[in-house]
Scaffold this active site. Structure first.
Site: not given
Ligand SMILES: Cc1ncc(COP(=O)(O)O)c(C=O)c1O
Length: 414
Positions: A241, A317, A274, A313, A342-343, A371, A276
């Site tokens: 985190g 987000y 942990e 991401r 196409c978005e 990510y 990342g």
């Protein structure tokens, strides 16, 4: 900060390697990682945490085997969340005794696999999962080939985080409340399962160390309640985190981060990290090519060959990533850098100040090592990009580009 990523004679280089050379050789979109940056960050945390600990790199942030192998070869562990990641971790050379397994939806088969391999800790997230572990324990004659730990939701203020990123809240699907977990610890202890760990993970993108310190206080209170019942654990897995500032390319000091958990270590527990993002994001960039320039009355667009299939991401987000050109230019003007998908949500940057680039020129998306590749998809029939590692003065292909044939290889055509 990204060490050694700088313009040399106007050309972006990573160490001695000119990024244009790699982009031309392997094509775009292309992920490029610095093995030195990646390992340097793991080693920095290792030095900063001057107490007994195990750093388990979180494979969900990046699972490119030739990159994560660097961690395995240097004695670090892995944090996995599925049988698939467990498989990848093994292939990358992580010792099972340095693997921790979290996740709310572990299947019985995955738990069984973890037991067969003898991983360090299984972080249990529900009563149902515990019941399965208990069954496994009795069926195997009262022994388990992994350590048992429970994931607890310590309630700390997470208001500032994106709603998808704060996962320690009461109504979150993850983990167990303190009360629920306490009962399971007691039951496990009575049943002679002897849990040996406590797990918590508060969320992602945490830049305020006070949040970690608050969780540490709650964890110590919880641990002492367990001790009163005679339950003494060995490991405290503090999750991941640690956040990054994607705009200014900075992060909280690893020393302050590591010091937040020292009070738990001082109580005699061994800490598991942990981590990342704070290790892998700055260790990777995404190189993309301008396919088309499109000037409209409202905006000027650079349509590039990377998009939400490589860097989900951003729409997921509303995340920001800094974009810079591979070749420096004089004047700058605002462009929307958009992908070919196409978005409407498929953009990489809005109002980015860039030189007036020609079609065929390259851009570089920074802090793109976490990510991104691990969340990529084949949406719109797009193949997975190639991925390259720079190590010292040399570079090599870590993952080749997916072929069109591979794109349809699972379809029953005949
Ligand atoms: C249980 C758990 N551990 C570790 C991590 C890694 O977090 P980060 O990449 O923010 O360090 C995550 C990320 O979501 C997670 O869910």
């Amino acid at each position: 900060m990204i060490i050694n990523l700088e313009y040399k004679n106007g050309e972006l280089s990573w160490g001695e390697v000119k990024l244009r050379k790699i982009a031309e050789e392997f094509g775009t979109p292309l992920f490029v990682y610095s093995a030195d940056e990646f390992l340097g960050r793991l080693k920095l945390l290792d030095r900063c945490a001057d107490y007994r600990k195990l750093i388990c790199f979180s494979l969900k942030s990046n699972s490119v085997i030739p990159l994560i192998r660097e961690a395995a070869e240097n004695g670090f562990g892995a944090d996995v969340v599925s049988g698939g990641e467990l498989f990848i971790a093994e292939k990358a050379g992580f010792s099972p005794k340095k693997i921790v397994f979290s996740g709310i939806g572990k299947t019985n088969e995955e738990i069984f696999q973890a037991e067969q391999k003898g991983i360090l800790l299984l972080n249990i997230e529900s009563e149902s999962e515990y019941k399965f572990v208990k069954k496994l324990f009795s069926e195997s004659g009262g022994k388990l080939n992994f350590g048992v730990s429970f994931r607890v939701k310590f309630e700390v203020e997470l208001e500032k985080l994106h709603p998808y990123l704060g996962v320690g809240k009461k109504d979150s699907k993850f983990g167990l409340s303190e009360e629920e977990a306490f009962l399971l610890y007691e039951d496990a202890f009575k049943s002679k399962i002897y849990p040996n760990g406590l797990h918590f993970h508060l969320g992602s993108q945490i830049k305020d160390m006070e949040i970690f310190r608050k969780a540490v206080e709650l964890a110590i209170r919880f641990l002492s309640k367990l001790k009163e019942k005679g339950i003494k654990l060995e490991w405290v897995d503090v999750g991941g985190g640690l956040g990054l500032d994607y705009e200014n390319l900075t992060e909280p000091s690893f020393k302050d981060y590591a010091d937040s958990f020292k009070p738990i270590a001082d109580e005699g527990y061994k800490i598991i990290f942990e981590i990342g993002r704070a290790v892998s994001a700055p260790s990777g960039i995404l190189i993309t090519k301008v396919i088309r320039k499109k000037k409209t009355s409202a905006k000027n667009f650079l349509i590039v060959d990377a998009g939400m299939t490589e860097i989900l991401r951003i729409p997921l987000y509303k995340a920001y990533h800094k974009i810079i050109p591979l070749t420096q230019g004089d004047s700058e003007q605002p462009f929307d850098v958009v992908g070919p998908i196409c978005e409407n949500s498929d953009y990489i940057g809005q109002n980015v100040l860039l030189p007036d680039l020609e079609e065929g020129e390259f851009l570089c998306v920074l802090y793109a090592g976490a990510y991104t590749s691990s969340m990529s998809s084949n949406y719109n029939g797009r193949t997975f990009p190639a991925e390259v590692i720079i190590k010292g003065n040399r570079f090599f292909l870590a993952r080749r580009r997916q072929t069109l044939h591979e794109l349809i290889s699972r379809d029953q055509i005949d």
